[in-house]
Scaffold this active site. Structure first.
Site, short mmCIF file in Angstrom:
data_model
loop_
_atom_site.label_atom_id
_atom_site.label_comp_id
_atom_site.label_asym_id
_atom_site.label_seq_id
_atom_site.Cartn_x
_atom_site.Cartn_y
_atom_site.Cartn_z
CE1 TYR A 98 15.24 -7.77 -4.10
CE2 TYR A 98 13.14 -6.72 -4.53
CZ TYR A 98 14.49 -6.83 -4.76
OH TYR A 98 15.09 -5.99 -5.65
CG ASP A 170 7.62 -12.85 -3.86
OD1 ASP A 170 7.88 -13.67 -4.75
OD2 ASP A 170 8.18 -11.73 -3.79
C1 LIG Z 1 11.51 -12.71 -4.01
C2 LIG Z 1 11.49 -11.49 -4.87
N1 LIG Z 1 10.32 -10.83 -5.03
C3 LIG Z 1 10.24 -9.71 -5.78
C4 LIG Z 1 11.35 -9.20 -6.42
C5 LIG Z 1 11.24 -7.93 -7.24
O1 LIG Z 1 11.20 -8.24 -8.59
P1 LIG Z 1 11.72 -7.26 -9.77
O2 LIG Z 1 13.19 -7.11 -9.58
O3 LIG Z 1 11.31 -7.98 -11.01
O4 LIG Z 1 10.99 -5.97 -9.60
C6 LIG Z 1 12.57 -9.87 -6.28
C7 LIG Z 1 13.79 -9.33 -6.96
O5 LIG Z 1 14.88 -9.75 -6.74
C8 LIG Z 1 12.64 -11.04 -5.49
O6 LIG Z 1 13.79 -11.69 -5.32
#
Ligand SMILES: Cc1ncc(COP(=O)(O)O)c(C=O)c1O
Length: 380
Positions: A98, A170
């Protein structure tokens, strides 16, 4: 008990004081103490809050973990996870993370003395080659966002563990309903609860789940010390959301499969469809082994920015928006939205072209989603 039962009941027992069937929102910053050192388990709401504690118990159970910590966002959770490391430590990270994770690593954490190497973690050999004597963590997303590449969690975990390295996954895209990395050998799982866990696009949050006592103690300390906790109302929204996680994920999966098949059939308009549930996906067999469903995330290649722009402008039911995992279908342009912070050469190498479109398939009637896409694709 089964997953759906746990999702509805763990941490969500009727309130002992009143019998309220939903966990109350303890909207309080502090807790009265009977005398010095004598209290009911809560002192100050950054350290611990009953609504957040209920959510943390629930999320731990869903990931098959003993511990869970809830944060103000997915990025706050990832930042706290990285705070387990020290200046001079090295991380091997997936090359298709991400964009916000990449930005945190490259533009924030590097300044604190952490170093990062990016590898195509689908190829174990590349991971092995990226490991250095000071590597302390391997950080992956599987499937990746937005190219949907799959990393073998079992093999990556084994590779990490013989070298004393921790594996963090993740798991945002799959949710614990379709993939439970701790059971496959990961040490830490991180989520943006903003996505499937909440499921209703009405709150931003994050969480870490794990089994190791010493690491959990350190994370509890860091959560309180750095303070990016999830507030009581947002914790309650996620608790409300997870109750329907099992039914939502089943429907995301059914709709995802149908939309992916439809897109794959649009040969003249679409050059390539990225969805691990399609037998044509290069890692379909691995996906079947480590996931119990394929979810609702699909990317497809329209061939040019002009084509992508036309599709994104013509949809009516699908909303052009960042984020994913909500009940409503969202459509986006990774190169200029979620992955804008990834340098263009790096993006192109990964296949995040100007023509790439990503859909988070919602749980509406799938015929309506397909009709909307069909009409929008008609313009290219
Ligand atoms: C795979 C992934 N990890 C982490 C995040 C970050 O999360 P947040 O937007 O809740 O901070 C995202 C956000 O789109 C994501 O798609």
């Amino acid at each position: 008990m089964g997953f759906a039962t746990d999702a509805i009941h763990i941490g969500q027992e009727p309130d002992p004081a009143t019998g309220a069937i939903t966990v109350p929102i303890y909207q309080t910053s502090t807790f009265a103490q009977e005398e010095l050192g004598k209290h009911k388990g809560y002192e100050y709401a950054r350290t611990s809050n009953p609504t957040r504690a209920a959510l943390e118990r629930n999320l731990a159970a869903l990931e098959g973990a003993r511990f869970s910590f809830a944060f103000a966002s997915g990025m706050a959770a990832i930042n706290c996870l990285m705070s387990l490391l020290k200046s001079g430590d090295h991380v091997v990270a997936g090359h298709n993370l991400y964009g916000g994770s990449f930005r945190l690593f490259e533009r924030v954490l590097k300044d604190f003395g952490l170093t990062f190497s990016y590898a195509n973690t689908c190829r174990l050999q590349e991971v092995e080659q990226a490991i250095r004597p000071n590597t302390r963590m391997i950080f992956i997303e599987t499937p990746t966002n937005p190219i949907m590449e799959i990393t073998d969690i079992v093999s990556t975990g084994s590779l990490a563990h013989v070298r004393g390295i921790r594996l963090a996954v993740d798991n945002t895209f799959m949710s614990p309903y379709f993939q439970r990395p701790l059971g496959l050998g990961a040490d830490l799982v991180v989520h943006s609860t903003t996505k499937y866990l909440n499921g209703h696009s009405d709150g931003v949050g994050g969480a870490i789940m794990l089994n190791d006592d010493a690491l959990a103690e350190r994370l509890k300390f860091l959560q309180n010390a750095a303070g990016a906790i999830l507030g009581p109302f947002d914790s309650w929204l996620v608790l409300r959301g997870v109750k329907t996680l099992a039914v939502r994920m089943e429907q995301h999966n059914r709709n995802g499969m149908a939309v992916a098949r439809f897109l794959q059939g649009c040969h003249s308009k679409i050059k390539r469809v990225y969805y691990p549930g399609l037998p044509s996906h290069p890692q379909h067999e691995l996906a079947k082994r480590q996931m119990t469903g394929f979810g609702g995330m699909i990317s497809f290649e329209t061939g040019s920015l002009a084509n992508a722009r036309k599709v994104l402008k013509s949809v009516r039911l699908c909303s052009l928006a960042e984020s994913l995992g909500g009940v409503e279908t969202l459509i986006s342009h990774p190169a200029s939205m979620t992955h804008a912070s990834v340098p263009p050469e790096h993006r192109n190498r990964l296949g995040i072209t100007e023509g790439l479109v990503r859909i988070s398939v919602g749980i509406e009637d799938v015929e309506d989603i397909i009709a909307d896409l069909d009409r929008a694709l008609g313009g290219i």
